[in-house]
Design a protein around this motif. Structure first.
Motif, PDB file in Angstrom:
ATOM      1  N   UNK A  16     -69.479 -92.129  39.633  1.00 41.53           N
ATOM      2  CA  UNK A  16     -69.183 -92.582  40.993  1.00 41.53           C
ATOM      3  C   UNK A  16     -68.955 -94.093  41.028  1.00 41.53           C
ATOM      4  N   UNK A  17     -69.853 -94.837  40.389  1.00 39.03           N
ATOM      5  CA  UNK A  17     -69.745 -96.302  40.385  1.00 39.03           C
ATOM      6  C   UNK A  17     -68.460 -96.762  39.703  1.00 39.03           C
ATOM      7  N   UNK A  18     -68.093 -96.095  38.613  1.00 42.26           N
ATOM      8  CA  UNK A  18     -66.889 -96.478  37.863  1.00 42.26           C
ATOM      9  C   UNK A  18     -65.605 -96.075  38.583  1.00 42.26           C
ATOM     10  N   UNK A  19     -65.649 -94.943  39.277  1.00 39.40           N
ATOM     11  CA  UNK A  19     -64.433 -94.355  39.846  1.00 39.40           C
ATOM     12  C   UNK A  19     -64.087 -94.915  41.224  1.00 39.40           C
ATOM     13  N   UNK A  20     -65.112 -95.172  42.038  1.00 38.01           N
ATOM     14  CA  UNK A  20     -64.859 -95.556  43.432  1.00 38.01           C
ATOM     15  C   UNK A  20     -65.151 -97.020  43.758  1.00 38.01           C
ATOM     16  N   UNK A  21     -65.921 -97.693  42.904  1.00 38.04           N
ATOM     17  CA  UNK A  21     -66.394 -99.034  43.258  1.00 38.04           C
ATOM     18  C   UNK A  21     -65.971-100.093  42.252  1.00 38.04           C
ATOM     19  N   UNK A  22     -65.902-101.316  42.751  1.00 44.30           N
ATOM     20  CA  UNK A  22     -65.720-102.493  41.913  1.00 44.30           C
ATOM     21  C   UNK A  22     -66.638-103.567  42.479  1.00 44.30           C
ATOM     22  N   UNK A  23     -67.589-104.009  41.658  1.00 42.20           N
ATOM     23  CA  UNK A  23     -68.600-104.975  42.128  1.00 42.20           C
ATOM     24  C   UNK A  23     -69.329-104.461  43.368  1.00 42.20           C
ATOM     25  N   UNK A  24     -69.664-103.152  43.334  1.00 39.59           N
ATOM     26  CA  UNK A  24     -70.423-102.480  44.401  1.00 39.59           C
ATOM     27  C   UNK A  24     -69.655-102.375  45.714  1.00 39.59           C
ATOM     28  N   UNK A  25     -68.343-102.581  45.678  1.00 40.83           N
ATOM     29  CA  UNK A  25     -67.505-102.447  46.874  1.00 40.83           C
ATOM     30  C   UNK A  25     -66.453-101.363  46.635  1.00 40.83           C
ATOM     31  N   UNK A  26     -66.118-100.629  47.686  1.00 37.57           N
ATOM     32  CA  UNK A  26     -65.119 -99.568  47.568  1.00 37.57           C
ATOM     33  C   UNK A  26     -63.744-100.157  47.267  1.00 37.57           C
ATOM     34  N   UNK A  27     -62.989 -99.445  46.434  1.00 43.24           N
ATOM     35  CA  UNK A  27     -61.665 -99.937  46.045  1.00 43.24           C
ATOM     36  C   UNK A  27     -60.556 -99.332  46.902  1.00 43.24           C
TER      37      UNK A  27
END
Length: 275
Positions: free
Chosen positions: A127-138
């Motif tokens: 989930x963190x790798x797929x949807x987020x960058x620096x804990x923010x949604x991409x």
């Protein structure tokens, strides 16, 4: 045991979410309280330690497999170089087949690394790798946060083996229901799951879809050697987000709405019982 440890850890962290400073003694006290709520016996030191190291062992196996693949790749590269220099077509074909086999192994390892062992849903790392960058949604979309109702009762009444069966059943059910929606089920922690939908589907239609699959599950019975009368349900909360929104902020909204949904379900069950 491992699932209980994750659940207790998550609940403990959630307790201190709004605090900037947490003292070790306070954390230990809250962890013990939540462990007692979940019937986790911290006195069983050997079992606890074994559970804590299960994930580590799994990661070590993946690391060793990766290291082995890298060694094979080095040898395959050398073989390819010789085959090209000698213009050996049959040797090049062997090299090609080795590379294809290695690629399949790597894909399998990547899948293991991103899959929850018990439920076969995606894990938090994915989930963190797929949807987020620096804990923010991409990107923009909707976060659906799911929590089993009365899961502690299931564990207390039927045992943790049955509890695991319920988690696996719920995971399989939800994954089947969301097929075709270009999304994946994620196991967040313990008996909590998440689904992310893109914003192409209007929110009212999405809520209607979620309500239907929620009601559909509540009418089913889970049959096993332990019992053939177990019915269970879940509550959910939904929060919209846009690109650059912080995950924890969106999760907090979805979590609050999930508890509203849980209360609504309790009220509905009460009315149905006495009407």
């Amino acid at each position: 045991m491992k699932n209980l440890l994750k659940e207790v850890t998550y609940k403990t962290i959630k307790t201190f979410k709004a605090q900037d400073i947490v003292l070790p003694g306070d954390y230990s006290q809250q962890f013990s309280l939540h462990a007692k709520e979940c019937d986790l016996d911290l006195e069983e030191e050997d079992i606890v330690l074994k559970s804590l190291f299960q994930d580590k062992d799994e990661l070590m196996n993946i690391t060793n497999e990766t290291s082995s693949n890298l060694s094979s790749l080095h040898q395959t590269t050398s073989n390819a170089k010789l085959a090209i220099e000698n213009k050996n077509a049959s040797a090049l074909l062997i090299v090609h087949n080795e590379i294809v086999a290695m690629q399949k192994k790597i894909e399998s390892l990547q899948e293991q690394l991103c899959t929850d062992t018990l439920t076969k849903a995606k894990n938090r790392k994915w989930f963190l790798d797929y949807y987020l960058l620096n804990e923010k949604f991409i990107d923009d979309g909707y976060l659906v946060f799911i929590d089993l109702n009365n899961f502690k009762y299931v564990n207390d009444t039927y045992g943790h083996i049955m509890g695991d069966m319920v988690l696996k059943y719920l995971s399989t059910y939800l994954q089947d229901e969301i097929k075709g929606h270009n999304t994946s089920l994620v196991r967040y922690a313990g008996d909590e799951f998440m689904i992310v939908f893109n914003n192409h589907l209007p929110k009212d239609r999405l809520i209607n879809f979620l309500d239907k699959i929620q009601e559909k599950l509540a009418k089913r019975k889970l049959k096993s050697k332990i019992t053939d009368t177990l019915q269970f349900s879940y509550s959910y909360g939904i929060a919209s987000f846009v690109k650059e929104d912080t995950f924890t902020d969106v999760l907090e909204i979805a979590d609050a709405r999930m508890y509203e949904n849980k209360q609504k379900m309790k009220n509905k069950e009460y009315l149905e019982k006495f009407n």
